[in-house]
Scaffold this motif. Structure first.
Motif, PDB file in Angstrom:
ATOM      1  N   TRP A  44       0.826  -1.204   0.000  1.00 43.50           N
ATOM      2  CA  TRP A  44       0.000   0.000   0.000  1.00 43.50           C
ATOM      3  C   TRP A  44       0.864   1.259   0.000  1.00 43.50           C
ATOM      4  CZ3 TRP A  44      -4.974  -0.784  -0.957  1.00 43.50           C
ATOM      5  CH2 TRP A  44      -5.548  -2.003  -0.585  1.00 43.50           C
ATOM      6  N   ILE A  45       0.418   2.270  -0.764  1.00 44.48           N
ATOM      7  CA  ILE A  45       1.051   3.590  -0.738  1.00 44.48           C
ATOM      8  C   ILE A  45       0.272   4.433   0.271  1.00 44.48           C
ATOM      9  CG2 ILE A  45       1.613   5.640  -2.067  1.00 44.48           C
ATOM     10  CD1 ILE A  45       1.672   3.899  -4.539  1.00 44.48           C
ATOM     11  N   CYS A  46       0.920   4.746   1.357  1.00 41.88           N
ATOM     12  CA  CYS A  46       0.256   5.435   2.464  1.00 41.88           C
ATOM     13  C   CYS A  46       0.307   6.944   2.244  1.00 41.88           C
ATOM     14  CB  CYS A  46       0.905   5.052   3.795  1.00 41.88           C
ATOM     15  SG  CYS A  46       0.713   3.303   4.211  1.00 41.88           S
ATOM     16  N   GLU A  47      -0.653   7.471   1.511  1.00 45.83           N
ATOM     17  CA  GLU A  47      -0.816   8.919   1.364  1.00 45.83           C
ATOM     18  C   GLU A  47      -1.836   9.358   2.418  1.00 45.83           C
ATOM     19  OE1 GLU A  47      -1.957   9.655  -2.612  1.00 45.83           O
ATOM     20  OE2 GLU A  47      -0.004   9.063  -3.472  1.00 45.83           O
ATOM     21  N   GLY A  89       3.821   0.069   1.982  1.00 42.77           N
ATOM     22  CA  GLY A  89       4.962  -0.298   1.144  1.00 42.77           C
ATOM     23  C   GLY A  89       5.758   0.909   0.707  1.00 42.77           C
ATOM     24  N   SER A  90       5.151   2.060   0.737  1.00 41.58           N
ATOM     25  CA  SER A  90       5.788   3.321   0.372  1.00 41.58           C
ATOM     26  C   SER A  90       4.931   4.441   0.992  1.00 41.58           C
ATOM     27  CB  SER A  90       5.875   3.465  -1.147  1.00 41.58           C
ATOM     28  OG  SER A  90       4.567   3.480  -1.712  1.00 41.58           O
ATOM     29  N   PRO A  91       5.510   5.631   1.097  1.00 38.45           N
ATOM     30  CA  PRO A  91       6.879   6.100   0.803  1.00 38.45           C
ATOM     31  C   PRO A  91       7.912   5.476   1.726  1.00 38.45           C
ATOM     32  CG  PRO A  91       5.616   7.780   1.949  1.00 38.45           C
ATOM     33  CD  PRO A  91       4.648   6.683   1.661  1.00 38.45           C
ATOM     34  N   PRO A  92       9.193   5.745   1.454  1.00 41.11           N
ATOM     35  CA  PRO A  92      10.262   5.060   2.214  1.00 41.11           C
ATOM     36  C   PRO A  92      10.187   5.282   3.719  1.00 41.11           C
ATOM     37  CG  PRO A  92      11.143   6.111   0.254  1.00 41.11           C
ATOM     38  CD  PRO A  92       9.736   6.570   0.357  1.00 41.11           C
ATOM     39  N   GLY A  93       9.694   6.456   4.130  1.00 37.29           N
ATOM     40  CA  GLY A  93       9.627   6.698   5.576  1.00 37.29           C
ATOM     41  C   GLY A  93       8.603   5.862   6.284  1.00 37.29           C
TER      42      GLY A  93
END
Length: 904
Positions: free
Chosen positions: A475-478, A507-511
């Protein structure tokens, strides 16, 4: 009904647990009640001596895993013993009389002991005495053979139904005489006896036979013919077995229902001789194809397991004749294509397992009965849109661990509620992906390639969706994306739909990589919530309510604290006041004791006459009293005085003496009245207000009598006295019962006012002191006065000064109660008289002999009327005469009203 049964069982268990505490259970055992049976568990305790249970009604006794070497004959007296487990011990022999007394024993387990032969356990004689023995286990012993020519090696038991001699190193089974002495044997286990030679086993009672892992190579038709009632046969794990090969005669068993041929390396099979077969297990063999005639004669087959074979092709009508087939397992084969009409004729088939095959495409399957299809691990990469349309009652579909990238748009099923798409390659979800599944309740999307949040509107058609698994996706956590927040709220809103919340990671962003959604976006969601105006207002309202609640709580706590402190102070003050009152009471008691001790001292010549206050409080007497002498003298002296009063004038010496005594008593009353001012100003101690006053002749003053303050004197007890309540509640003369009588009101004659200080109270109140002519009915009025004597008597004359008009005279008797004057005739203490009466008095008066005779006659009359009731007032006639003799111009003078006799 089930609730009642569970409650009943629980109640029995509780009663059993309570009763078990009273059962004599050995310390090395654990006794428990199961329903109504007592279980004693003494297993694996390292015991070498059998425990004693006394009179405990043990039914199940477990002694396995210990160090016993002999059979426990002492338990023969336990008539309730039904189950005895002696497995894993060191018992090597069993004598012929070992089971004597075990008449109710049903199960005997002697597995894994050190028994080396059938002769060591006296098989032909030992089990005769256990007439109810049903189950016997000799597994794990070294018996060598089963049956044989020796009669002593045959088990003899008429009640035995189940015999387990598996893993007993049996190499030979002599079927002709092996089970001749077991007429009721139904279950026989010879499993795990490798290298066993089996010829025949004739028995009409055996229904279940276990020959698994016995290294059998073939099973002839004669073997099954000797078991005509055999229903279940287990031949699994006989890797060299040839069953129904084409080169040998087919196996025929008319009653065989369950057949297990798993892991026997069979590459072909013929089951035409088993017409009533209902359960067939062919797992782990080498079968490659299923034809139309393979199960042609097994029409009542219900369970068919063909998993872990090498099946590649299955003919279209291979299962067409199996009309009762319920479960079909084709897993772990090499099936690549599945015909749509493969199971169309199986109307009762409910479960179909096709997992672990090499099916590339899921095509349409036709069935009106299948409810559960498992096609996991099949390498499926494509699904037709009509795959589920012909499955009218499908409920569960497992497509996990395949290569599915997306689902078609037009997939439809009205009954599907479980869909497992876990560990596939799905990356996108469209708004029509799950819209064709209105009954969908459990959806597995975990382990896929989903990155973007799914809009909640895509699940609008799935009203019953309550379980979703979305873990293990990149998942892209926006966190600031409204769609992401909405999707998270949709998953976590109560009732929570997300079932793998801890596996839902970014899964992203890197932080945020590898972090859970809650921990990754919590900070930003909190900040954004604070920045929102509506949220700020709501937060302010909530915080205000919380603050008010805390303030109210603090105020309540403070009020309660203040109340408790006030109660504590009040209690302390109350205790201090009680202590102070107790000290004051003790001090007063001590003072009263001292005063009473001083009062009780004898005083010389104490007068028994009452005081003025005592006279006012005294009740009315039965007879009129003219003087205090009338109260003090006895009845005999009163008669003597009455006789002396009726004597002639010449015999008045005794009367004169009594008259002088009466005068002295009168002057003494005046002296008593004069001492009231001293008593008013005297300071008395506590509790002395109601005390009775007594005179002291030496000092001339009065004192209280504390000990007689509550009770009248002894010489007053014979009088008709009123109660203490009536005396204490006395308010005025109007409330007296004697006020109904109209008292006579008269003025004090002038000649009596002159000698007012010299006369007594009776003198002022006695109407007999009126003029002789004022009462025409009196007997003394008819008598003519004697001629005046020549003796001259000089009387003491009191001259009274003339007062100006309007100034009243001092009252003859002052008002003791200090009441205000009243206009009433009865209640007032003063009355108006004419002033000429006072003016008519001469300044100096000299009495002649005639006047002396008149005075003496008046005294006679007073003595003779002692028994009459005194009215207490002057007559109205005398008052009228006095008023007529006075002139209109004379001034009025207020004098004291005569006292009524009700005061006495």
């Amino acid at each position: 009904m089930s609730r009642k049964r569970s409650f009943f069982l629980l109640l029995i268990a509780l009663l059993g647990a309570e009763y078990s505490s009273a059962v004599e259970c050995p310390a090395s055992c654990k006794c428990t009640w199961v329903v109504d049976s007592l279980y004693a568990d003494c297993s694996r305790r390292g015991l070498s001596i059998y425990p004693s249970f006394g009179t405990a009604p043990v039914e199940h006794l477990d002694l396995s895993g210990n160090k016993f070497t002999e059979f426990p004959r002492q338990y023969a007296d336990m008539t309730s013993l039904l189950y005895l487990d002696l497995s894993d011990n060191f018992i090597d022999t069993l004598s012929e009389d070992s089971l004597i007394g075990f008449s109710l024993l049903r199960t005997l387990l002697l597995a894994n002991n050190t028994i080396n032969s059938w002769t060591a356990i006296s098989a032909n004689e030992a089990f005769k005495y256990a007439t109810n023995l049903k189950r016997l286990s000799l597994r794990g012993n070294r018996l060598g053979s089963f049956g044989g020519p020796d009669y002593s090696q045959q088990i003899n038991s008429l009640s035995l139904t189940e015999l387990d001699i598996s893993a007993a190193y049996i190499s030979l089974v002599d079927g002709d005489i092996a089970v001749n002495q077991l007429p009721n044997l139904e279950r026989l286990s010879l499993a795990n006896n490798q290298r066993m030679q089996l010829s025949r086993l004739p028995s009409r009672s055996i229904r279940m036979l276990d020959l698994s892992n016995c290294s059998l190579q073939g099973l002839g038709a004669a073997f099954l013919e000797a078991l005509p009632n055999l229903e279940a046969l287990n031949l699994s794990r006989n890797t060299a077995l040839q069953f129904g090969a084409s080169d040998i005669a087919p196996i025929v068993a008319k009653e065989l229902r369950i057949l297990d041929l798993s892991y026997c390396n069979l590459d072909e099979i013929d089951l035409s001789g088993l017409p009533v077969l209902s359960e067939l297990r062919l797992r782990g063999n080498l079968l490659r194809a299923i034809g139309v005639n393979t199960f042609a004669n097994n029409t009542i087959l219900e369970v068919l397991d063909l998993s872990e074979n090498l099946l590649r092709s299955i003919e279209n009508e291979a299962f067409g004749t199996l009309k009762r087939l319920k479960q079909l397992n084709l897993a772990f084969n090499e099936i690549a294509y599945l015909n749509r009409n493969l199971i169309r004729g199986n109307d009762v088939l409910t479960e179909l397992n096709l997992s672990r095959n090499i099916i590339k495409k899921l095509t349409r399957i036709v069935s009106n009965s299948v409810r559960h299809i498992n096609m996991s691990w099949c390498e499926i990469s494509e699904i037709e849109s009509t795959a589920f349309s012909s499955l009218s009652v499908i409920q569960k579909v497992d497509l996990s661990n395949n290569f599915i990238a997306e689902l078609p748009n037009q997939m439809h099923s009205e009954t599907l509620w479980y869909l497992n798409l876990a560990n596939c390659r799905i990356s996108t979800i469209r708004n029509s992906t799950f819209s064709g599944f209105p009954e969908l309740a459990d959806l597995h999307l975990n382990g896929n390639r989903l990155t973007n949040p799914i809009p909640p509107s895509f699940f609008r058609a799935n009203k019953f969706l309550d379980q979703i698994r979305l873990g293990d996706n990149p998942w892209i956590c926006e966190c600031q994306d409204p769609l992401f927040v909405e999707f998270y709220d949709f998953l976590t809103a109560k009732p929570t739909k997300l079932k793998d919340r801890y596996h839902l990671r970014c899964g992203s962003p890197p932080g945020y990589e590898g972090k859970q959604w809650d921990y990754a976006c919590l900070t930003e969601w909190t900040v954004s919530a604070r920045s929102s105006k509506g949220e700020k207002v709501w937060s302010t309202v909530m915080l205000s309510i919380l603050g008010l609640g805390i303030a109210a709580l603090c105020y309540g706590c403070c009020q309660r604290l203040v109340r408790k402190r006030k109660e504590h102070n009040n209690r302390r003050e109350y205790e201090e006041n009680n202590d102070e009152l107790r000290r004051i009471r003790d001090l007063n008691d001590r003072m009263m004791r001292e005063e009473s001790s001083a009062t009780l001292q004898p005083t010389p010549e104490v007068s028994l006459l009452p005081s003025y206050e005592d006279a006012l409080l005294m009740p009315k007497m039965e007879r009129p009293v003219k003087s205090m002498l009338d109260l003090s003298i006895t009845d005999r002296a009163r008669k003597y005085l009455r006789r002396s009063q009726t004597q002639q004038d010449g015999e008045q010496s005794a009367g004169e003496e009594e008259l002088q005594l009466d005068n002295r008593q009168r002057f003494r009353s005046v002296e008593m009245l004069s001492n009231r001012d001293k008593e008013r100003t005297a300071q008395y101690g506590p509790y002395r207000r109601t005390g009775r006053m007594e005179y002291n002749n030496q000092s001339g003053s009065r004192r209280f009598s504390i000990e007689d303050s509550r009770f009248p004197a002894a010489h007053f007890k014979t009088q008709n006295m009123q109660s203490a309540e009536q005396i204490g509640n006395f308010q005025s003369y109007e409330n007296s019962p004697y006020t109904k009588r109209k008292p006579k009101i008269a003025e004090i004659p002038p000649f009596k006012r002159v000698n007012m200080m010299a006369d007594s109270v009776e003198f002022l109140t006695d109407p007999e002191y009126e003029d002789l002519g004022s009462k025409p009915g009196s007997p003394f009025a008819k008598r003519k006065p004697k001629s005046p004597m020549n003796m001259q008597v000089s009387a003491q004359v009191y001259t009274m000064q003339q007062h100006p008009r309007g100034v009243p005279l001092a009252p003859a008797i002052e008002d003791y109660f200090k009441k205000a004057p009243s206009s009433s005739t009865i209640a007032s203490d003063f009355q108006e008289v004419n002033e000429p009466d006072l003016a008519s008095l001469p300044e100096s008066v000299s009495t002649s002999g005639a006047e002396h005779d008149v005075e003496q006659g008046k005294r006679k009359k007073r003595k003779n009327s002692a028994s009459r009731r005194v009215s207490g007032n002057f007559s109205a006639a005398a008052a009228a005469a006095d008023e007529s003799s006075s002139s209109e111009g004379e001034r009025l003078v207020q004098v004291h009203k005569p006292m009524r006799e009700t005061l006495f």
